[in-house]
Design an enzyme around this catalytic site. Structure first.
Site, mmCIF file in Angstrom:
data_model
loop_
_atom_site.group_PDB
_atom_site.id
_atom_site.type_symbol
_atom_site.label_atom_id
_atom_site.label_comp_id
_atom_site.label_asym_id
_atom_site.label_seq_id
_atom_site.Cartn_x
_atom_site.Cartn_y
_atom_site.Cartn_z
ATOM 1 N N GLN A 101 36.290 31.976 22.914
ATOM 2 C CA GLN A 101 36.782 32.025 21.654
ATOM 3 C C GLN A 101 36.879 33.305 20.853
ATOM 4 O O GLN A 101 35.800 34.214 20.799
ATOM 5 C CB GLN A 101 36.097 31.109 20.617
ATOM 6 C CG GLN A 101 37.051 30.790 19.422
ATOM 7 C CD GLN A 101 36.230 29.972 18.081
ATOM 8 O OE1 GLN A 101 35.260 30.454 17.646
ATOM 9 N NE2 GLN A 101 36.683 29.134 17.558
ATOM 10 N N TYR A 181 38.707 32.338 8.410
ATOM 11 C CA TYR A 181 38.506 33.763 9.051
ATOM 12 C C TYR A 181 39.766 34.182 8.949
ATOM 13 O O TYR A 181 40.667 33.841 8.630
ATOM 14 C CB TYR A 181 37.740 33.548 10.396
ATOM 15 C CG TYR A 181 36.310 32.951 10.378
ATOM 16 C CD1 TYR A 181 35.398 33.576 9.752
ATOM 17 C CD2 TYR A 181 36.046 31.776 10.859
ATOM 18 C CE1 TYR A 181 34.096 33.189 9.638
ATOM 19 C CE2 TYR A 181 34.882 31.284 10.793
ATOM 20 C CZ TYR A 181 33.747 31.900 10.166
ATOM 21 O OH TYR A 181 32.628 31.391 10.046
ATOM 22 N N ARG A 228 43.123 27.244 17.712
ATOM 23 C CA ARG A 228 42.024 26.442 16.826
ATOM 24 C C ARG A 228 42.633 26.392 15.270
ATOM 25 O O ARG A 228 42.748 27.579 14.848
ATOM 26 C CB ARG A 228 40.804 26.620 16.988
ATOM 27 C CG ARG A 228 39.952 25.661 16.192
ATOM 28 C CD ARG A 228 38.497 25.800 16.330
ATOM 29 N NE ARG A 228 37.645 24.502 16.103
ATOM 30 C CZ ARG A 228 36.662 24.459 15.742
ATOM 31 N NH1 ARG A 228 35.669 25.445 15.549
ATOM 32 N NH2 ARG A 228 36.018 23.155 15.669
ATOM 33 N N GLY A 321 30.303 19.668 18.957
ATOM 34 C CA GLY A 321 29.571 20.747 18.825
ATOM 35 C C GLY A 321 28.086 20.336 18.637
ATOM 36 O O GLY A 321 27.405 20.642 19.608
HETATM 37 C C1 PHB Z 1 28.850 29.639 11.235
HETATM 38 O O1 PHB Z 1 28.180 30.265 12.068
HETATM 39 O O2 PHB Z 1 28.351 29.050 10.172
HETATM 40 C C2 PHB Z 1 30.286 29.410 11.526
HETATM 41 C C3 PHB Z 1 31.021 30.211 12.430
HETATM 42 C C4 PHB Z 1 32.072 29.985 13.003
HETATM 43 C C5 PHB Z 1 32.978 28.976 12.357
HETATM 44 C C6 PHB Z 1 32.385 27.996 11.422
HETATM 45 C C7 PHB Z 1 31.035 28.218 11.044
HETATM 46 O O3 PHB Z 1 34.243 28.643 12.859
#
Ligand code: PHB
Length: 363
Positions: A101, A181, A228, A321
């Protein structure tokens, strides 16, 4: 689950996955402290989970400016690229498949991680989010509005990261364009006030993502690229839903039909949107009608609901997850109906093997 659809093979581009159980990307913060490289321990962790049809690695920064968490791995330097080889080899030795990713956190970073520099963002708008650092949680800062030159640089960095990923032996890449992000910050009107070709209209707010895709295609076949998106989480990582949100995702996903992607990875809402105006609570159902390619769905699925959504024809792959954290043999447990172990949250982001590679396997 012996003969269930989750347990049946599925072809993604020219790769055959041995089942439809995908390990979702999970930040675990075990990369080497100084160089942000993958380690032997990380290779062991993924080896243990290689019976997944596909592993999507933890988010891995494409640039030193893309980092926003402690000890996350990178994929922009020679050392990082080399270090990932032990991971891809471990997974391949077990007959598994692994995508990496590719991640840039944008304004969800902190000068702490950036040698004092300001995080980059489409516009200078503070997400007012708490950022985890080794010195404890710190509040986010006002980011720097990116110049067009800086946007082009990030696009180039995504391409180079894809090239490095292939060199490191990954089967493909997933673009992290969700969860608030950098790329998502461009899509959302609340974080993008730009008036140039990267702001304003839906076409302009999503331009960077198509530029990233087009750049990557120079290094990697389209059918090795996954993407994603998280269209419907509200007040999550500093982004909110408004009347532009769904039309923007509808537009973007419709346009993705022009690409022969490995898959589109969608998340059901991470937050309760039952009373949020303009939010869509059933993401897979909505986008199955719009998107023609392989659809992967994530967030809170079980073996039962995962099988159901595939049987109903609403998704092709289901990403799990949290269940993969404490169950390296999740596929075996799902096949046999064994009880799932529960993860220890206090070790999600710590160092070392405790709560990482020391969960028991039944098979
Ligand atoms: C997290 O570490 O909280 C985290 C990282 C990436 C994501 C969502 C949460 O896409």
């Amino acid at each position: 689950m012996k003969n269930s659809v989750l347990n049946s093979p599925y072809k993604v581009g020219d790769i055959t996955l041995r089942n439809r159980i995908v390990m979702a990307p999970l930040t675990r913060g075990r990369a080497d402290n100084d160089e942000n490289v993958a380690t032997k321990l990380i290779a062991e962790y993924y080896r243990q989970r290689a019976t997944a049809g596909l592993i999507i690695s933890e988010g891995s920064q494409i640039s030193p400016m893309g980092v926003g968490y402690v000890n996350t791995p990178g994929i922009y330097s020679k050392e990082q690229t080399h270090a990932w080889k032990q991971v891809t080899e471990a997974v391949h030795e077990e007959g598994g498949k692994i995508f990496i990713q590719l991640w840039h956190v944008g304004r969800l970073s902190h000068p702490y991680f950036l040698n004092g520099k300001l995080p980059l963002a489409p516009s200078a708008i503070n997400p007012h989010h708490s950022i985890r650092t080794p010195e404890g949680n710190k509040m986010s800062v006002l980011p720097k509005e990116m110049s067009v030159r800086e946007i082009k640089e990030v696009v180039r960095e995504f391409g180079l990261a894809a090239s490095n990923a292939i060199e490191a032996g990954f089967d493909g890449v997933e673009i992290h364009s969700s969860n608030g992000y950098l790329l998502h910050q461009f899509f959302a009107p609340c974080s993008n006030f730009r008036t140039d070709e990267y702001g304003g209209t839906m076409k302009n707010r999503t331009r960077i993502m198509f530029e990233v895709l087009d750049q990557m295609k120079m290094y990697i076949p389209e059918n090795r690229i996954g993407l994603r998106l998280n269209p419907s989480s509200h007040d999550y990582h500093g982004l909110t839903i408004d009347k532009e949100t769904l039309p923007t995702f509808d537009y973007m996903i419709e346009r993705l039909n022009d690409y022969d992607l490995a898959y589109l990875h969608l998340s059901e809402p991470f937050t309760d949107v039952s009373n949020v105006a303009f939010a869509e609570p059933n993401i897979a159902i909505r986008y199955r009608k719009i998107y023609n390619g392989t659809l992967m769905i994530n967030k809170g699925f079980t073996v039962e609901t995962g099988n159901q959504i595939i049987e109903d024809g609403i998704a092709d792959l289901v990403a799990f997850g949290v269940p993969f954290i404490a169950n390296p043999d999740l596929v075996y447990r799902m096949k046999t109906g064994a009880t799932l172990s529960l993860p220890d949250k206090s070790t999600y982001y710590t160092t070392g093997s405790k709560g990482y590679t020391d969960y028991a396997e039944l098979d």
